[in-house]
Scaffold this active site. Structure first.
Site, short mmCIF file in Angstrom:
data_model
loop_
_atom_site.label_atom_id
_atom_site.label_comp_id
_atom_site.label_asym_id
_atom_site.label_seq_id
_atom_site.Cartn_x
_atom_site.Cartn_y
_atom_site.Cartn_z
N GLY A 52 0.81 -1.22 0.00
CA GLY A 52 0.00 0.00 0.00
C GLY A 52 0.85 1.27 0.00
O GLY A 52 0.38 2.33 -0.42
N GLU A 98 1.70 1.79 -3.50
CA GLU A 98 0.44 2.16 -4.18
C GLU A 98 0.03 3.60 -3.88
O GLU A 98 -0.43 4.31 -4.77
CB GLU A 98 -0.67 1.19 -3.77
CG GLU A 98 -0.46 -0.20 -4.37
CD GLU A 98 -1.39 -1.25 -3.79
OE1 GLU A 98 -1.41 -1.42 -2.55
OE2 GLU A 98 -2.11 -1.90 -4.56
N GLU A 119 2.60 -8.37 -2.05
CA GLU A 119 1.32 -8.99 -1.69
C GLU A 119 1.22 -10.48 -1.99
O GLU A 119 0.66 -11.24 -1.21
CB GLU A 119 0.15 -8.26 -2.38
CG GLU A 119 -0.18 -6.91 -1.76
CD GLU A 119 0.66 -5.77 -2.31
OE1 GLU A 119 1.64 -6.04 -3.03
OE2 GLU A 119 0.35 -4.62 -2.01
N1 DAK Z 1 1.93 -3.47 9.02
C1 DAK Z 1 2.01 -3.41 10.37
N2 DAK Z 1 3.15 -3.21 11.03
C2 DAK Z 1 4.28 -3.09 10.32
C3 DAK Z 1 4.28 -3.14 8.90
C4 DAK Z 1 3.02 -3.35 8.24
N3 DAK Z 1 2.88 -3.35 6.90
N4 DAK Z 1 5.55 -3.02 8.47
C5 DAK Z 1 6.30 -2.86 9.57
N5 DAK Z 1 5.56 -2.91 10.68
C6 DAK Z 1 5.99 -2.81 12.09
C7 DAK Z 1 6.67 -4.10 12.53
O1 DAK Z 1 5.71 -5.04 12.94
C8 DAK Z 1 7.50 -3.59 13.69
O2 DAK Z 1 6.65 -3.41 14.81
P1 DAK Z 1 7.15 -3.87 16.31
O3 DAK Z 1 7.48 -5.30 16.18
O4 DAK Z 1 8.37 -3.01 16.56
O5 DAK Z 1 5.98 -3.55 17.17
C9 DAK Z 1 7.92 -2.19 13.23
O6 DAK Z 1 7.01 -1.82 12.21
C10 DAK Z 1 9.32 -2.18 12.64
O7 DAK Z 1 9.37 -3.17 11.63
P2 DAK Z 1 10.55 -4.26 11.54
O8 DAK Z 1 11.07 -4.60 12.90
O9 DAK Z 1 10.05 -5.38 10.71
O10 DAK Z 1 11.67 -3.44 10.79
P3 DAK Z 1 12.79 -3.98 9.81
O11 DAK Z 1 13.69 -2.84 9.55
O12 DAK Z 1 13.39 -5.24 10.32
O13 DAK Z 1 12.02 -4.36 8.46
C11 DAK Z 1 10.44 -4.00 6.66
C12 DAK Z 1 11.39 -3.34 7.71
C13 DAK Z 1 9.67 -2.87 5.98
C14 DAK Z 1 11.29 -4.72 5.59
C15 DAK Z 1 9.51 -5.00 7.36
O14 DAK Z 1 8.91 -4.34 8.47
C16 DAK Z 1 8.43 -5.51 6.46
O15 DAK Z 1 8.67 -6.38 5.60
N6 DAK Z 1 7.21 -4.98 6.66
C17 DAK Z 1 6.04 -5.44 5.92
C18 DAK Z 1 6.09 -4.91 4.50
C19 DAK Z 1 4.93 -5.44 3.71
O16 DAK Z 1 4.82 -6.64 3.43
N7 DAK Z 1 4.09 -4.53 3.31
C20 DAK Z 1 2.97 -4.83 2.44
C21 DAK Z 1 1.81 -5.06 3.29
S1 DAK Z 1 0.47 -5.70 2.32
C22 DAK Z 1 -6.63 -4.25 0.35
C23 DAK Z 1 -5.98 -3.30 -0.31
C24 DAK Z 1 -4.62 -3.13 -0.12
C25 DAK Z 1 -3.90 -3.92 0.74
C26 DAK Z 1 -4.58 -4.88 1.43
C27 DAK Z 1 -5.95 -5.05 1.24
N8 DAK Z 1 -8.04 -4.45 0.12
C28 DAK Z 1 -8.63 -3.90 -1.08
C29 DAK Z 1 -8.80 -5.22 1.05
C30 DAK Z 1 -2.50 -3.71 0.92
C31 DAK Z 1 -1.69 -4.65 1.34
C32 DAK Z 1 -0.34 -4.37 1.77
O17 DAK Z 1 0.15 -3.25 1.79
#
Ligand code: DAK
Length: 263
Positions: free
Chosen positions: A108, A111, A131
């Site tokens: 997102g 996006e 995703e």
């Molecule tokens: N959501 C919630 N918390 C998140 C987060 C996320 N997307 N990304 C990071 N955090 C939080 C982590 O949980 C952590 O929290 P604590 O554990 O400290 O409480 C804090 O931020 C720091 O993150 P990290 O410890 O993981 O930090 P690093 O430097 O080690 O890693 C990272 C950074 C960005 C590589 C990693 O955090 C990561 O991979 N994050 C997730 C990235 C990701 O996969 N993002 C895409 C999400 S899916 C929809 C429409 C759109 C969407 C969904 C539905 N509909 C139409 C229904 C969209 C979907 C997405 O965006």
């Protein structure tokens, strides 16, 4: 507002998504506050917006995975609709919006940057649509906007592989317009925004509309859209001042900036 900061400097407004401990991930409250902030932008004064994230690590690390993981089908739909409505509001916002991407722009986050008119990023920025690794498709317009921005072959590769790319690659494929060292990102974006804000606001708004709406239709219809928006500029104070400036024989006066109006 808990997660959105809004500041103005002259005719430029800056919206900062400020949820640093979750890397500025988008939960429903962030989306709601962003929606309200956009509704409250004073369009009589502000001529260009900047959207950025708090801190120097992340722009937006995506939709909030914690919140999404427990959603029911109906709640998921409501969350998706809220996100899509806000993203579309940004995309069709009457004035230009520049994304100053200061770190992670994943899912997102990528996006929302693509819903802005222009993307400028810091050298530590990382873009990606992860995703499919989470068992979902991009849901905030990623399949559509990425393909339009970088072409379908590259968009398909990035989306199917869920591979993250760094700033230099994002620049190479045309996802971002420029890359700056982190400390120069905001000043450079502000300079660009101030430059846009100096130009005739009606003409700038009409250009945004013409490009956005023209891209949705075939060339014959697109040209008609452009003609209409071109015509709309005439008889405005801006058109008179802009052309008057140019035609002014007195060199001194010619160079003097005549401030443009919003009418
Ligand atoms: N959501 C919630 N918390 C998140 C987060 C996320 N997307 N990304 C990071 N955090 C939080 C982590 O949980 C952590 O929290 P604590 O554990 O400290 O409480 C804090 O931020 C720091 O993150 P990290 O410890 O993981 O930090 P690093 O430097 O080690 O890693 C990272 C950074 C960005 C590589 C990693 O955090 C990561 O991979 N994050 C997730 C990235 C990701 O996969 N993002 C895409 C999400 S899916 C929809 C429409 C759109 C969407 C969904 C539905 N509909 C139409 C229904 C969209 C979907 C997405 O965006």
């Amino acid at each position: 507002m808990e997660f959105i900061k809004y500041e103005t400097d002259g005719a430029v407004g800056t919206i900062t998504i400020s949820r640093e401990k979750a890397l500025n991930a988008l939960n429903s409250q962030v989306l709601e506050e962003l929606d309200q902030t956009l509704d409250n932008v004073d369009l009589d004064v502000i001529r260009c917006l900047i959207l950025t994230g708090a801190g120097d690590k992340s722009f937006v690390a995506g939709a909030d995975i914690g919140e999404m993981s427990t959603l029911t089908k109906a709640e998921g739909e409501a969350f998706g609709k809220k996100g899509n409505d806000v993203f579309r509001k940004l995309e069709t916002f009457p004035i230009p919006v520049i994304a100053a991407v200061n770190g992670f722009a994943l899912g997102g986050g990528c996006e929302i940057s693509m819903s802005c008119d222009i993307r400028i990023c810091s050298d530590n920025a990382v873009f990606g649509q992860p995703e499919v690794g989470l068992g979902i498709t991009p849901g905030f317009g990623g399949t559509q906007r990425l393909a339009r921005l970088v072409g379908q072959g590259m968009a398909k590769q990035l989306i199917y592989t869920a591979r993250n790319i760094k700033a230099d690659e994002a620049y190479r494929i045309g996802l971002v317009n420029a890359v700056y060292p982190q400390e120069e990102l905001l000043p450079a974006t502000q300079k660009m925004a101030a430059g846009i804000a100096m130009n005739a606001p009606i003409a700038v708004r009409n250009c945004k509309k013409a490009i956005n709406e023209g891209l949705q239709v075939d060339m014959d219809q697109a040209i008609v859209i452009e003609e209409k928006l071109f015509g709309d500029c005439f008889e405005t104070e801006d058109q008179k001042a802009g052309m008057g400036n140019f035609l002014e024989k007195d060199k001194e006066k010619k160079l003097k900036h005549v401030p443009f109006q919003n009418k």
